[in-house]
Design a protein around this motif. Structure first.
Motif, short mmCIF file in Angstrom:
data_model
loop_
_atom_site.label_atom_id
_atom_site.label_comp_id
_atom_site.label_asym_id
_atom_site.label_seq_id
_atom_site.Cartn_x
_atom_site.Cartn_y
_atom_site.Cartn_z
N LYS A 20 0.75 -0.99 0.03
CA LYS A 20 -0.13 -0.06 -0.07
C LYS A 20 0.81 1.31 -0.06
CE LYS A 20 -3.90 2.20 2.44
NZ LYS A 20 -4.56 2.04 3.75
N ASP A 21 0.72 2.22 -0.93
CA ASP A 21 1.52 3.36 -0.93
C ASP A 21 0.71 4.53 -0.15
OD1 ASP A 21 1.77 2.60 -4.27
OD2 ASP A 21 3.67 2.62 -2.98
N ILE A 22 1.47 5.15 0.82
CA ILE A 22 0.95 6.02 1.75
C ILE A 22 1.52 7.49 1.16
CG2 ILE A 22 0.77 6.86 4.02
CD1 ILE A 22 1.21 4.19 4.97
N PRO A 23 0.68 8.39 0.76
CA PRO A 23 1.16 9.47 0.16
C PRO A 23 1.58 10.70 1.31
CG PRO A 23 -1.25 9.42 0.05
CD PRO A 23 -0.74 8.16 0.53
N CYS A 24 2.18 11.57 0.83
CA CYS A 24 2.48 12.71 1.79
C CYS A 24 1.29 13.43 1.97
CB CYS A 24 3.62 13.62 0.86
SG CYS A 24 3.75 15.06 1.95
N ARG A 25 1.32 13.76 3.30
CA ARG A 25 0.04 14.62 3.82
C ARG A 25 0.24 16.18 3.65
NH1 ARG A 25 -1.52 12.24 9.36
NH2 ARG A 25 0.72 12.03 9.36
N HIS A 26 1.36 16.64 3.24
CA HIS A 26 1.57 18.17 2.79
C HIS A 26 1.64 18.83 4.29
CE1 HIS A 26 1.25 17.10 -1.32
NE2 HIS A 26 0.10 16.41 -1.15
N LEU A 27 2.26 18.42 5.12
CA LEU A 27 2.36 19.20 6.56
C LEU A 27 3.57 19.81 6.74
CD1 LEU A 27 1.58 15.97 8.63
CD2 LEU A 27 -0.16 17.55 8.06
N THR A 28 4.47 19.97 5.84
CA THR A 28 5.66 21.14 6.05
C THR A 28 5.95 21.54 4.65
OG1 THR A 28 7.33 19.35 5.34
CG2 THR A 28 6.78 19.38 7.48
N SER A 29 6.75 22.81 4.69
CA SER A 29 7.33 23.44 3.56
C SER A 29 8.14 22.78 2.52
CB SER A 29 8.07 24.66 4.03
OG SER A 29 9.20 24.38 4.81
N LEU A 30 8.56 21.49 3.09
CA LEU A 30 9.36 20.70 2.10
C LEU A 30 8.44 19.82 1.37
CD1 LEU A 30 12.30 19.46 4.40
CD2 LEU A 30 12.37 21.30 2.82
N CYS A 31 7.29 19.52 1.79
CA CYS A 31 6.36 18.72 0.97
C CYS A 31 5.88 19.29 -0.43
CB CYS A 31 5.03 18.69 1.75
SG CYS A 31 5.27 17.71 3.34
N PRO A 32 5.58 18.29 -1.19
CA PRO A 32 5.59 16.99 -1.23
C PRO A 32 6.77 16.15 -1.63
CG PRO A 32 4.56 17.25 -3.01
CD PRO A 32 5.04 18.78 -2.51
N ASP A 33 7.86 16.93 -2.09
CA ASP A 33 8.93 16.29 -2.97
C ASP A 33 10.15 16.12 -2.23
OD1 ASP A 33 9.20 18.84 -2.99
OD2 ASP A 33 9.93 18.91 -5.23
N ARG A 34 10.14 16.78 -1.09
CA ARG A 34 11.65 16.71 -0.46
C ARG A 34 11.39 16.51 0.97
NH1 ARG A 34 13.72 22.50 -1.54
NH2 ARG A 34 11.64 22.53 -0.94
N CYS A 35 10.27 15.87 1.67
CA CYS A 35 9.87 15.74 2.90
C CYS A 35 10.21 14.36 3.38
CB CYS A 35 8.65 16.27 3.24
SG CYS A 35 7.17 15.11 2.55
N GLY A 36 10.30 13.30 2.50
CA GLY A 36 10.24 11.93 2.74
C GLY A 36 9.10 11.09 3.45
N HIS A 37 7.87 12.00 3.65
CA HIS A 37 6.73 11.65 4.43
C HIS A 37 6.08 10.50 3.53
CE1 HIS A 37 6.52 15.84 6.34
NE2 HIS A 37 7.25 14.94 7.13
N ALA A 38 6.03 10.26 2.22
CA ALA A 38 5.47 9.36 1.61
C ALA A 38 6.14 7.96 1.58
CB ALA A 38 5.15 9.75 0.01
N SER A 39 5.48 6.99 1.69
CA SER A 39 5.95 5.69 1.99
C SER A 39 5.08 4.54 1.25
CB SER A 39 5.96 5.44 3.52
OG SER A 39 6.67 4.26 3.81
N ARG A 40 6.08 3.51 1.41
CA ARG A 40 5.17 2.20 0.68
C ARG A 40 5.20 1.09 1.98
NH1 ARG A 40 4.05 -0.11 -4.19
NH2 ARG A 40 4.36 -2.06 -4.46
N VAL A 41 4.13 0.54 2.32
CA VAL A 41 4.08 -0.50 3.23
C VAL A 41 3.67 -1.62 2.87
CG1 VAL A 41 3.96 1.08 5.11
CG2 VAL A 41 1.77 0.39 3.91
#
Length: 190
Positions: A65-86
């Motif tokens: 399951k791909d978990i997308p970035c939730r756009h919580l910081t100024s680095l989102c969505p491409d440099r934050c590392g929040h998106a994940s694959r579980v």
């Protein structure tokens, strides 16, 4: 100059350990007027943690399951590392379960393993084993719920300690695996 190292381990509370590595230098300096050497500032070579729960299970691999970035910081969505694959596992039965206190995880029906980011205490072989699984495979899946004390930060981690092919116990019936998600019908997260 000769260096020696000492490793000291203290049990602070049940499940909480403190490990300290100390080094001592010995030897004579030939120049007494030379300034004393300043010890190099080192990061601690240990992390403290509490074992909150231990789980040993038989589980079914249901896929990724791909978990997308939730756009919580100024680095989102491409440099934050929040998106994940579980990797998603449905728990069929528990072989052993121990909860050390009130804060450990209860028994789970579904367990998620992050295969994109490294997890403290989890072997790289775990990701390699999961990569070889097909949806529907039955595995023995063991993990711990740890509470890390890393400098000034405290956070939970759930490393997988053991994963291997297994057989479903007699009389255990699992619900059918979930249908794959259709990205066209999934609403965009806020």
């Amino acid at each position: 100059m000769k260096k020696s190292a000492t490793l000291r381990i203290w049990t602070l509370l049940p499940g909480i350990f403190l490990v300290v590595a100390a080094s001592a230098a010995s030897g004579n300096s030939s120049d007494p007027s030379a300034p004393a050497a300043q010890p190099a500032r080192q990061q601690p070579a240990f992390k403290q943690y509490e074992v909150l729960a231990t789980n040993k299970t038989i589980a079914r691999f249901d896929g990724y399951k791909d978990i997308p970035c939730r756009h919580l910081t100024s680095l989102c969505p491409d440099r934050c590392g929040h998106a994940s694959r579980v990797a998603v596992f449905t728990i069929a039965s528990y072989i052993d379960y121990h909860k050390g206190g009130q804060y450990g995880d209860d028994k789970e029906k579904t367990f998620y393993v992050d295969v994109k980011k490294p997890v403290y205490g989890q072997s790289p072989q775990v990701a390699a084993t999961i990569a070889g699984l097909k949806p529907g495979d039955i595995v023995r899946l063991d993990w711990q719920h740890l509470y890390m004390h890393d400098g000034g930060s405290m956070y939970p981690v759930r490393p997988v300690n053991y994963i291997a092919p297994a057989k479903l116990p007699e009389g255990v019936i699992l619900p059918p695996p979930p249908a794959p998600e259709n990205p066209e019908q999934t609403p965009m997260p806020l």
